[in-house]
Design a protein around this motif. Structure first.
Motif, PDB file in Angstrom:
ATOM      1  N   MET A   1      47.857 -32.424  -5.586  1.00  0.00           N
ATOM      2  CA  MET A   1      49.016 -31.519  -5.658  1.00  0.00           C
ATOM      3  C   MET A   1      49.711 -31.510  -4.283  1.00  0.00           C
ATOM      4  N   LYS A   2      51.002 -31.805  -4.270  1.00  0.00           N
ATOM      5  CA  LYS A   2      51.771 -31.766  -3.030  1.00  0.00           C
ATOM      6  C   LYS A   2      52.357 -30.350  -2.880  1.00  0.00           C
ATOM      7  N   LEU A   3      52.448 -29.862  -1.639  1.00  0.00           N
ATOM      8  CA  LEU A   3      52.878 -28.479  -1.429  1.00  0.00           C
ATOM      9  C   LEU A   3      54.179 -28.399  -0.636  1.00  0.00           C
ATOM     10  N   SER A   4      54.933 -27.321  -0.873  1.00  0.00           N
ATOM     11  CA  SER A   4      56.199 -27.127  -0.149  1.00  0.00           C
ATOM     12  C   SER A   4      55.940 -26.634   1.277  1.00  0.00           C
ATOM     13  N   ALA A   5      54.721 -26.142   1.541  1.00  0.00           N
ATOM     14  CA  ALA A   5      54.420 -25.690   2.910  1.00  0.00           C
ATOM     15  C   ALA A   5      54.486 -26.889   3.849  1.00  0.00           C
ATOM     16  N   ARG A   6      55.128 -26.702   5.019  1.00  0.00           N
ATOM     17  CA  ARG A   6      55.330 -27.838   5.935  1.00  0.00           C
ATOM     18  C   ARG A   6      54.040 -28.246   6.649  1.00  0.00           C
ATOM     19  N   ASN A   7      53.110 -27.305   6.796  1.00  0.00           N
ATOM     20  CA  ASN A   7      51.880 -27.616   7.554  1.00  0.00           C
ATOM     21  C   ASN A   7      50.687 -27.716   6.616  1.00  0.00           C
ATOM     22  N   VAL A   8      50.247 -28.919   6.354  1.00  0.00           N
ATOM     23  CA  VAL A   8      49.009 -29.141   5.581  1.00  0.00           C
ATOM     24  C   VAL A   8      48.139 -30.003   6.490  1.00  0.00           C
ATOM     25  N   ILE A   9      47.259 -29.350   7.243  1.00  0.00           N
ATOM     26  CA  ILE A   9      46.566 -30.020   8.349  1.00  0.00           C
ATOM     27  C   ILE A   9      45.086 -30.202   7.986  1.00  0.00           C
ATOM     28  N   SER A  56      41.939 -28.648   4.000  1.00  0.00           N
ATOM     29  CA  SER A  56      43.285 -28.573   4.579  1.00  0.00           C
ATOM     30  C   SER A  56      43.580 -27.131   4.968  1.00  0.00           C
ATOM     31  N   ILE A  58      46.543 -24.771   5.345  1.00  0.00           N
ATOM     32  CA  ILE A  58      47.916 -24.789   4.813  1.00  0.00           C
ATOM     33  C   ILE A  58      48.678 -23.588   5.370  1.00  0.00           C
ATOM     34  N   ILE A  59      49.757 -23.862   6.101  1.00  0.00           N
ATOM     35  CA  ILE A  59      50.509 -22.807   6.794  1.00  0.00           C
ATOM     36  C   ILE A  59      52.003 -23.047   6.599  1.00  0.00           C
ATOM     37  N   LYS A  60      52.706 -22.039   6.094  1.00  0.00           N
ATOM     38  CA  LYS A  60      54.169 -22.167   5.975  1.00  0.00           C
ATOM     39  C   LYS A  60      54.768 -22.185   7.385  1.00  0.00           C
TER      40      LYS A  60
END
Lengths: 68, 68, 68, 68, 68, 68
Positions: A1-9, A56, A58-60
Motif C-alpha cells: 500500500m502506497k501512502l500520501s504521507a511524504r515521510n515513510v522511513i 516504517s 510514517i510521518i506527515k
C-alpha cells in the motif's frame, strides 16, 4: 500500500516499552539516529512488534516542525 | 529551549521548495536519510531557511505511525 | 503493510480537486458517507489517484475529536 | 457551533472502553463502518458519553492520510 | 455541541488573510494574546468568518508542545 | 531556537497532574486564560516542569480548529 504521507522511513525496532495503555517504540532509521513513536499497547500486539523488526516510521510532512 | 516533543532530530537543509503558500523543506538527518517538512512560506522567511543550514526536525511521538 | 493507526477505512474516491499546492480528495466510505482528505498535489500524482479508485482513509484515533 | 474541520460525521456510540487515562470510543457512522477515537477519561465523563449516544466524529482533512 | 478537545478558547477574529487555498486567521483570545489558525479558504467562506466575530479556538491538548 | 510553528505563546505553569503515563499541564497564558497540554510523564521529568515555571505553549496553526 502506497501512502500520501511524504515521510515513510524504513528502520529497525530497537526498543518497545509498554506503559499501562501506551507503548513507546524506538526505531533506528540510520546509524544511531532514533525516532520515537507512541502507539497504543493494542497496536503493538496487533502488529506483533518486536525488537529487530524492520518497520516504517510514517510521518506527515505537516507534522514536522522546524527549529533553527 | 528544551521541548516536550520526543523527537528533536538534527540535520542539514538540502532543499527548500516554495509553493504559493506552503513550502516543502527537505532535511538530511543521516547519510541519505531525508525528512520532508511542509511549513508556510512565511515560516521559511521568518527562520531565514537556506540550503546548508543546520536545523532540528521536531516531531511528537504521537505523530509517528508505524507500518509493518 | 499493516499500520498502527486504529482507523484504516476502505472507500471509493468520488472527487479529486487540485488547488495550487493542495488537493482535496473526497472518499465515499459507506452509502453517502464521505470523508475529505487534503494532501499535496504531489501525493495525488504519486499515488495516481483517480475517481473510482479503491483507497484507504487512514486516521489515528487520537486525531478524532468527539462532539456531543 | 459550526467548525472549520471538513469532516464532521454523525454516528452512534457503540463502545466506550476506559483505560487508566485514555478511553477508546467506537462510533458507528454507517451500517457497520466504525471510527475509533481515543480521548481522555476526563473527556468521556465531561461529555457524559454512553453507548447509544448520537455524536459527531470531527476530523481535520489534513489528518486523513490516503493509502492506495 | 460540547467537544472532547480540552482547549476551547473564546476570542475575537482580528485578521483573516486568504492565500490561494489556505487562509490564516488571527484570533485575539486575551488582551494582546493572539492565536493563529490556518484553515482552508472554503472553511472561511463556510463559516462566514469576518473581523470582529466571536469564535472558539479549538485545540487538542495532545497538540500542545511545551518548551522550557 | 526559533520554530516554524506559528503559535509560540508564553505563559506560567499553574498545574501539573501526572496520570499513569500521561501528564496534563495547565498553562496560564493571559489573565485567567488557560491552555491544557498533555505530554508524557517522561517529558515532565525531562523538562523539570514545576508550578510557576515560565514556558512556551507551542501549537501549529494547522492544529487550531475554529468554531463559530
Amino acid at each position: 500500500m502506497k501512502l500520501s504521507a511524504r515521510n515513510v522511513i524504513e528502520g529497525k525496532v530497537v526498543a518497545v516499552t509498554k506503559g499501562v495503555t501506551t507503548a513507546h517504540v524506538k526505531i533506528e532509521i540510520a546509524n544511531g539516529c532514533l525516532i520515537t513513536s507512541s502507539i497504543t499497547n493494542e497496536s503493538v500486539d496487533d502488529l506483533g512488534l518486536a525488537i529487530g523488526d524492520t518497520v516504517s516510521a510514517i510521518i506527515k510532512s505537516s507534522d514536522v516542525i522546524i527549529g533553527k
